[in-house]
Scaffold this motif. Structure first.
Motif, PDB file in Angstrom:
ATOM      1  N   ALA A  46       0.831  -1.211   0.000  1.00 58.74           N
ATOM      2  CA  ALA A  46       0.000   0.000   0.000  1.00 58.74           C
ATOM      3  C   ALA A  46       0.864   1.258   0.000  1.00 58.74           C
ATOM      4  O   ALA A  46       0.559   2.232  -0.705  1.00 58.74           O
ATOM      5  CB  ALA A  46      -0.934  -0.002   1.207  1.00 58.74           C
ATOM      6  N   VAL A  47       1.935   1.237   0.773  1.00 57.82           N
ATOM      7  CA  VAL A  47       2.865   2.377   0.769  1.00 57.82           C
ATOM      8  C   VAL A  47       3.467   2.551  -0.615  1.00 57.82           C
ATOM      9  O   VAL A  47       3.583   3.674  -1.119  1.00 57.82           O
ATOM     10  CB  VAL A  47       3.958   2.182   1.839  1.00 57.82           C
ATOM     11  CG1 VAL A  47       5.071   3.202   1.682  1.00 57.82           C
ATOM     12  CG2 VAL A  47       3.349   2.265   3.236  1.00 57.82           C
ATOM     13  N   GLN A  48       3.817   1.444  -1.247  1.00 59.07           N
ATOM     14  CA  GLN A  48       4.373   1.535  -2.597  1.00 59.07           C
ATOM     15  C   GLN A  48       3.352   2.084  -3.584  1.00 59.07           C
ATOM     16  O   GLN A  48       3.697   2.878  -4.460  1.00 59.07           O
ATOM     17  CB  GLN A  48       4.856   0.168  -3.057  1.00 59.07           C
ATOM     18  CG  GLN A  48       5.574   0.236  -4.376  1.00 59.07           C
ATOM     19  CD  GLN A  48       6.109  -1.097  -4.787  1.00 59.07           C
ATOM     20  OE1 GLN A  48       5.431  -2.103  -4.629  1.00 59.07           O
ATOM     21  NE2 GLN A  48       7.328  -1.114  -5.297  1.00 59.07           N
ATOM     22  N   LEU A  49       2.106   1.694  -3.440  1.00 59.04           N
ATOM     23  CA  LEU A  49       1.042   2.222  -4.298  1.00 59.04           C
ATOM     24  C   LEU A  49       0.929   3.733  -4.140  1.00 59.04           C
ATOM     25  O   LEU A  49       0.885   4.468  -5.129  1.00 59.04           O
ATOM     26  CB  LEU A  49      -0.285   1.546  -3.963  1.00 59.04           C
ATOM     27  CG  LEU A  49      -1.527   2.056  -4.691  1.00 59.04           C
ATOM     28  CD1 LEU A  49      -1.467   1.684  -6.165  1.00 59.04           C
ATOM     29  CD2 LEU A  49      -2.779   1.482  -4.056  1.00 59.04           C
ATOM     30  N   VAL A  50       0.938   4.213  -2.910  1.00 60.00           N
ATOM     31  CA  VAL A  50       0.828   5.661  -2.663  1.00 60.00           C
ATOM     32  C   VAL A  50       2.049   6.389  -3.210  1.00 60.00           C
ATOM     33  O   VAL A  50       1.916   7.426  -3.867  1.00 60.00           O
ATOM     34  CB  VAL A  50       0.643   5.927  -1.152  1.00 60.00           C
ATOM     35  CG1 VAL A  50       0.777   7.403  -0.834  1.00 60.00           C
ATOM     36  CG2 VAL A  50      -0.705   5.399  -0.681  1.00 60.00           C
ATOM     37  N   VAL A  51       3.232   5.843  -2.959  1.00 62.96           N
ATOM     38  CA  VAL A  51       4.453   6.482  -3.461  1.00 62.96           C
ATOM     39  C   VAL A  51       4.444   6.539  -4.985  1.00 62.96           C
ATOM     40  O   VAL A  51       4.788   7.571  -5.582  1.00 62.96           O
ATOM     41  CB  VAL A  51       5.708   5.746  -2.945  1.00 62.96           C
ATOM     42  CG1 VAL A  51       6.959   6.182  -3.688  1.00 62.96           C
ATOM     43  CG2 VAL A  51       5.873   5.971  -1.454  1.00 62.96           C
ATOM     44  N   GLY A  52       4.027   5.459  -5.631  1.00 60.50           N
ATOM     45  CA  GLY A  52       3.966   5.448  -7.087  1.00 60.50           C
ATOM     46  C   GLY A  52       2.997   6.471  -7.640  1.00 60.50           C
ATOM     47  O   GLY A  52       3.293   7.172  -8.612  1.00 60.50           O
ATOM     48  N   ILE A  53       1.827   6.589  -7.010  1.00 60.95           N
ATOM     49  CA  ILE A  53       0.832   7.565  -7.471  1.00 60.95           C
ATOM     50  C   ILE A  53       1.326   8.988  -7.239  1.00 60.95           C
ATOM     51  O   ILE A  53       1.134   9.860  -8.087  1.00 60.95           O
ATOM     52  CB  ILE A  53      -0.518   7.301  -6.799  1.00 60.95           C
ATOM     53  CG1 ILE A  53      -1.109   5.998  -7.342  1.00 60.95           C
ATOM     54  CG2 ILE A  53      -1.482   8.460  -7.000  1.00 60.95           C
ATOM     55  CD1 ILE A  53      -2.343   5.520  -6.638  1.00 60.95           C
ATOM     56  N   VAL A  54       1.990   9.215  -6.101  1.00 59.49           N
ATOM     57  CA  VAL A  54       2.536  10.552  -5.832  1.00 59.49           C
ATOM     58  C   VAL A  54       3.606  10.911  -6.853  1.00 59.49           C
ATOM     59  O   VAL A  54       3.644  12.039  -7.362  1.00 59.49           O
ATOM     60  CB  VAL A  54       3.082  10.632  -4.391  1.00 59.49           C
ATOM     61  CG1 VAL A  54       3.937  11.868  -4.187  1.00 59.49           C
ATOM     62  CG2 VAL A  54       1.938  10.605  -3.386  1.00 59.49           C
ATOM     63  N   GLN A  55       4.453   9.974  -7.184  1.00 64.31           N
ATOM     64  CA  GLN A  55       5.487  10.254  -8.178  1.00 64.31           C
ATOM     65  C   GLN A  55       4.885  10.536  -9.548  1.00 64.31           C
ATOM     66  O   GLN A  55       5.367  11.410 -10.270  1.00 64.31           O
ATOM     67  CB  GLN A  55       6.480   9.104  -8.254  1.00 64.31           C
ATOM     68  CG  GLN A  55       7.420   9.069  -7.074  1.00 64.31           C
ATOM     69  CD  GLN A  55       8.471   7.993  -7.192  1.00 64.31           C
ATOM     70  OE1 GLN A  55       8.209   6.921  -7.739  1.00 64.31           O
ATOM     71  NE2 GLN A  55       9.648   8.266  -6.673  1.00 64.31           N
ATOM     72  N   LEU A  56       3.835   9.816  -9.890  1.00 62.51           N
ATOM     73  CA  LEU A  56       3.154  10.114 -11.154  1.00 62.51           C
ATOM     74  C   LEU A  56       2.509  11.491 -11.103  1.00 62.51           C
ATOM     75  O   LEU A  56       2.507  12.223 -12.102  1.00 62.51           O
ATOM     76  CB  LEU A  56       2.100   9.046 -11.456  1.00 62.51           C
ATOM     77  CG  LEU A  56       2.619   7.662 -11.837  1.00 62.51           C
ATOM     78  CD1 LEU A  56       1.466   6.682 -11.956  1.00 62.51           C
ATOM     79  CD2 LEU A  56       3.418   7.715 -13.123  1.00 62.51           C
ATOM     80  N   GLY A  57       1.963  11.849  -9.955  1.00 58.58           N
ATOM     81  CA  GLY A  57       1.352  13.162  -9.798  1.00 58.58           C
ATOM     82  C   GLY A  57       2.353  14.298  -9.903  1.00 58.58           C
ATOM     83  O   GLY A  57       2.003  15.406 -10.304  1.00 58.58           O
ATOM     84  N   ARG A  58       3.589  14.038  -9.544  1.00 58.41           N
ATOM     85  CA  ARG A  58       4.642  15.047  -9.666  1.00 58.41           C
ATOM     86  C   ARG A  58       5.130  15.222 -11.097  1.00 58.41           C
ATOM     87  O   ARG A  58       5.912  16.111 -11.390  1.00 58.41           O
ATOM     88  CB  ARG A  58       5.850  14.637  -8.837  1.00 58.41           C
ATOM     89  CG  ARG A  58       5.720  14.844  -7.392  1.00 58.41           C
ATOM     90  CD  ARG A  58       7.098  14.686  -6.810  1.00 58.41           C
ATOM     91  NE  ARG A  58       7.061  14.305  -5.439  1.00 58.41           N
ATOM     92  CZ  ARG A  58       8.040  13.697  -4.810  1.00 58.41           C
ATOM     93  NH1 ARG A  58       9.132  13.375  -5.470  1.00 58.41           N
ATOM     94  NH2 ARG A  58       7.948  13.410  -3.546  1.00 58.41           N
ATOM     95  N   GLY A  59       4.714  14.334 -11.953  1.00 59.80           N
ATOM     96  CA  GLY A  59       5.119  14.451 -13.347  1.00 59.80           C
ATOM     97  C   GLY A  59       6.199  13.481 -13.766  1.00 59.80           C
ATOM     98  O   GLY A  59       6.631  13.491 -14.919  1.00 59.80           O
ATOM     99  N   GLU A  60       6.662  12.647 -12.856  1.00 59.95           N
ATOM    100  CA  GLU A  60       7.647  11.640 -13.225  1.00 59.95           C
ATOM    101  C   GLU A  60       6.957  10.554 -14.030  1.00 59.95           C
ATOM    102  O   GLU A  60       5.803  10.225 -13.797  1.00 59.95           O
ATOM    103  CB  GLU A  60       8.290  11.059 -11.968  1.00 59.95           C
ATOM    104  CG  GLU A  60       9.032  12.096 -11.142  1.00 59.95           C
ATOM    105  CD  GLU A  60       9.635  11.501  -9.900  1.00 59.95           C
ATOM    106  OE1 GLU A  60      10.188  10.381  -9.980  1.00 59.95           O
ATOM    107  OE2 GLU A  60       9.561  12.154  -8.848  1.00 59.95           O
ATOM    108  N   LYS A  61       7.658  10.004 -14.978  1.00 60.62           N
ATOM    109  CA  LYS A  61       7.057   9.020 -15.882  1.00 60.62           C
ATOM    110  C   LYS A  61       7.875   7.731 -15.882  1.00 60.62           C
ATOM    111  O   LYS A  61       9.101   7.767 -15.958  1.00 60.62           O
ATOM    112  CB  LYS A  61       7.021   9.563 -17.321  1.00 60.62           C
ATOM    113  CG  LYS A  61       6.199  10.817 -17.476  1.00 60.62           C
ATOM    114  CD  LYS A  61       4.735  10.488 -17.363  1.00 60.62           C
ATOM    115  CE  LYS A  61       3.934  11.769 -17.564  1.00 60.62           C
ATOM    116  NZ  LYS A  61       2.588  11.646 -17.113  1.00 60.62           N
TER     117      LYS A  61
END
Length: 119
Positions: A46-61
């Motif tokens: 779950a932490v990894q899911l949140v971190v991944g979504i946050v990174q996508l939200g920052r614009g990282e691809k």
């Protein structure tokens, strides 16, 4: 992605798989301690899911595409809880086998997530 989190999740999943595999070898169903370990592994996912979504939200691809990355994130998050629920329906050694298989699948998904992100 955070490499340390990916490694920690994969290692925890493999430890869970080994523990449940040993329980299956001893002809035991999943017990409360197994479910506690599943909760810890699920929390890491779950932490990894949140971190991944946050990174996508920052614009990282991710290198191999956002859609496949999100699909693998969701699959990794759902893998161990699904195996846990299935083991509740099978209160024999095969419930432990199911959770062990779920742990191995999660570890493989972690390796794939690392590759998709560009590791």
């Amino acid at each position: 992605m955070l490499d340390a989190l990916t490694i920690a999740t994969a290692v925890a999943a493999l430890v869970l798989a080994a523990w449940c595999g040993f329980a299956a070898y001893r002809d035991q169903p999943t017990k409360d301690w197994h479910f506690l370990a599943m909760a810890v592994v699920s929390l890491l996912a779950a932490v990894q899911l949140v971190v991944g979504i946050v990174q996508l939200g920052r614009g990282e691809k991710p290198e191999q595409g956002t859609t496949i990355f999100v699909a693998y994130l969701i699959g990794a998050f759902a893998c161990v809880p699904a195996a846990g629920f299935m083991s509740l329906g099978e209160r024999t050694r095969w419930g432990s086998v199911t959770v062990a298989a779920g742990g191995v699948v999660l570890a493989v998904l972690e390796v794939r997530l690392y590759d998709i992100w560009g590791g």
